[in-house]
Write an enzyme that holds these catalytic residues in place. Structure first.
Site, PDB file in Angstrom:
ATOM      1  CB  CYS A 162      -6.893   0.223   2.932  1.00  0.00           C
ATOM      2  SG  CYS A 162      -8.212  -0.832   2.329  1.00  0.00           S
ATOM      3  CG  ASP A 214     -12.363  -0.674   3.408  1.00  0.00           C
ATOM      4  OD1 ASP A 214     -12.101  -1.866   3.166  1.00  0.00           O
ATOM      5  OD2 ASP A 214     -11.567   0.093   3.971  1.00  0.00           O
ATOM      6  CG  ASP A 232      -8.349  -7.080  10.854  1.00  0.00           C
ATOM      7  OD1 ASP A 232      -8.006  -7.611  11.929  1.00  0.00           O
ATOM      8  OD2 ASP A 232      -7.761  -7.263   9.771  1.00  0.00           O
TER       9      ASP A 232
END
Length: 421
Positions: A405, A303, A252
Site C-alpha cells: 500500500c 492486496d 481505487d
C-alpha cells in the site's frame, strides 16, 4: 487514442466552420469567410504552429515500465504520513470502518491523527526508504500537503486524508501511469501530492491517463446502506450490495492486481463495476481484466486479500477465500495460505485489518520486504525460497497500509508476458 483525438481536434474544428458556413443564412456568410481568412492567415504565418509547442522529442525509453508485482524493482514512489488527517465520518467512510472505531472517527474526523503516532510512522517510513535505497532501488516521494484544509465542490464539502498510500491512487501498466478517480470524498484532491512527479515522468516519455473524475454527488452512495454486524456485511457483499452505487465510474487503483497481460480486479466498497469496465475498455485488447470476488464483509483493496508475488505464485487470505480460485489452480499456480497475523490486539488499526501481514512488496522473485515483527510469515517465505528484508512499520500500519500500500512501483526490469492460456 487520446493523442489521435487531440491531433484531429484542430482539423475537425476547421471542418466544423466550413459546415456551419454552408448551413447558416447568408447574413452570416461574410462572418464565416472572415473567420476562415483569419485562420488561413495565421496558418500561413506559422505553418507549424502546433509543432512549435513541442519543445522536446518523446524519448524512446520511458522512465515508467512495470507489468507485474515481482520483476526486479528499480524505482518506486513511497508515500508520506506527514499531516495525515482523520477523514470526516461520511457514509462511504463508515462503510469501510469496523464499529469499534466509529467513536474515534466521530471525535477526530477532520482533525489530525494522533500526532505522536504520526511522528513515529514518519520515522518508520523514512527508514523503509533508506533500506530500499540500500537495496538499489530509486525512491521518489510525493509533496507534503496540509490535508486539514476544507474544500467544497458543487456536490459536497470535505477535508482531506493523506498522501500515504500511492498504491491506492496510481496504477502503472506498462509505460502508462493511470491516475485513479477514487471514491472517498476525503481523497478527491489526493492526486495533487503526486502531480509534480507524474508531470516529470510524462515529460520524460511516460504515458499519463487520468480516469474520469466522479462528481461524488450523493447519488454515488447508498445513503441508507445498512451497516450493523459482520454478518450483515457478509450478506450484503454476497448480494453484490455495496455503499457505492453504479451512478458513475469510480475505483481505487489498489483494487487491481497485475500479472502481465492479465489484471485482476474486485468489486469493493470503493470500486464499482462501471469503474472496472472503464479500466477493461481502456486496457483492451492488450490486457485482459478479470473480476474476482471473495467472502469478505468489507472489501476494500485487493492486496490484503489476494497478493500475487511471482509467476504462478499467489498468497490467498484464508479468512477471505476467493470464489474463483480454481482459475489459478487449473493454470498450475501455487496458492499459498499465509499464517495468522501476529500484530497485538491492542495495537490501533484505524483503517485496516491485521492481514496487512501479507501486504508485502516484492523487490524481485527472491526478495520481499516484510514486517519485522511478523516472524511466522518470515518462515513462510523461507520455505518458498524467498529472502526477507525486515522493516518495522507498525505505526505506519495504523494509517491503513502495509508495504504494498505504501508504495507504487514505477519501474521494474522485465517484459510483458502472459501467465494464463
Amino acid at each position: 487514442m487520446l493523442q489521435k483525438q487531440c491531433i484531429r481536434g484542430g482539423s475537425r474544428g476547421i471542418e466544423a466552420v466550413h459546415y456551419i458556413g454552408s448551413m447558416l443564412s447568408r447574413g452570416f456568410t461574410g462572418w464565416v469567410q472572415t473567420f476562415q481568412s483569419t485562420q488561413a492567415a495565421a496558418a500561413s504565418q506559422s505553418p507549424c504552429a502546433a509543432d512549435d509547442k513541442v519543445t522536446d522529442p518523446v524519448p524512446e525509453d520511458s522512465p515508467v515500465c512495470s507489468y507485474n508485482e515481482w520483476d526486479p524493482l528499480e524505482e518506486v514512489i513511497v508515500g508520506r504520513a506527514e499531516n495525515a488527517c482523520v477523514p470526516p465520518f461520511s457514509v462511504e467512510v463508515k462503510a469501510n470502518i469496523f464499529e469499534k472505531h466509529w467513536p474515534f472517527y466521530l471525535k477526530h474526523g477532520g482533525q489530525s491523527f494522533p500526532r505522536e503516532h504520526v511522528k513515529k510512522a514518519v520515522a518508520e517510513i523514512e527508514e523503509m526508504c533508506n533500506i530500499l535505497k540500500l537495496e538499489g532501488v530509486t525512491v521518489r516521494r510525493p509533496e507534503v500537503i496540509d490535508w486539514s484544509v476544507r474544500y467544497k465542490t458543487p456536490d459536497f464539502e470535505s477535508s482531506g486524508l493523506y498522501a500515504a498510500m500511492p498504491r491506492d491512487i496510481l496504477l502503472v501498466v506498462g509505460n502508462e501511469i493511470i491516475e485513479a478517480p477514487m471514491a472517498w470524498r476525503a481523497r478527491f484532491f489526493e492526486y495533487r501530492a503526486y502531480r509534480p512527479l507524474i508531470k516529470e515522468y510524462f515529460r520524460r516519455g511516460a504515458k499519463w491517463t487520468t480516469a474520469p473524475k466522479p462528481t461524488m454527488a450523493d447519488e454515488l452512495y447508498d445513503q441508507d446502506y445498512p451497516i450493523c454486524t459482520v454478518e450483515d456485511r457478509n450478506k450484503l457483499a454476497a448480494q453484490g450490495k455495496f455503499v457505492t452505487t453504479e451512478f458513475e465510474p469510480c475505483f481505487d487503483a489498489a483494487d487491481f492486481m497485475r500479472a502481465g497481460r492479465d489484471i485482476f480486479a474486485q468489486r469493493s466498497q470503493v470500486t464499482n463495476y462501471q469503474g472496472i469496465e472503464w479500466m477493461r475498455r481502456h486496457l483492451a485488447p492488450e490486457y485482459r481484466v478479470h473480476i474476482l470476488s471473495f467472502k469478505d464483509p468489507n472489501p476494500m483493496h485487493i492486496d490484503g486479500t489476494f497478493n500475487i508475488i511471482g509467476p504462478g505464485l499467489v498468497i490467498s487470505n484464508p479468512d477471505r477465500p476467493c470464489h474463483q480460485i480454481d482459475l489459478f489452480k487449473k493454470a498450475g499456480w501455487t496458492v499459498v495460505t499465509p499464517p495468522t497475523p501476529l500484530i497485538p490486539d491492542d495495537h490501533p488499526l484505524w483503517m485496516t485489518s491485521k492481514w496487512l501481514s501479507m501486504n508485502v512488496l516484492m523487490l524481485d522473485q527472491k526478495r520481499v520486504m516484510v514486517e519485522a515483527n511478523e516472524h511466522s510469515i518470515h518462515q513462510m517465505f523461507k520455505k518458498l525460497g524467498i529472502s526477507t528484508i525486515k522493516v518495522n512499520i507498525r505505526h505506519a500500519n495504523s494509517l491503513g497500509g502495509g508495504f504494498h500500500c505504501w508504495t507504487c512501483d514505477i519501474r521494474r526490469r522485465g517484459t510483458l508476458e502472459s501467465y494464463f492460456n
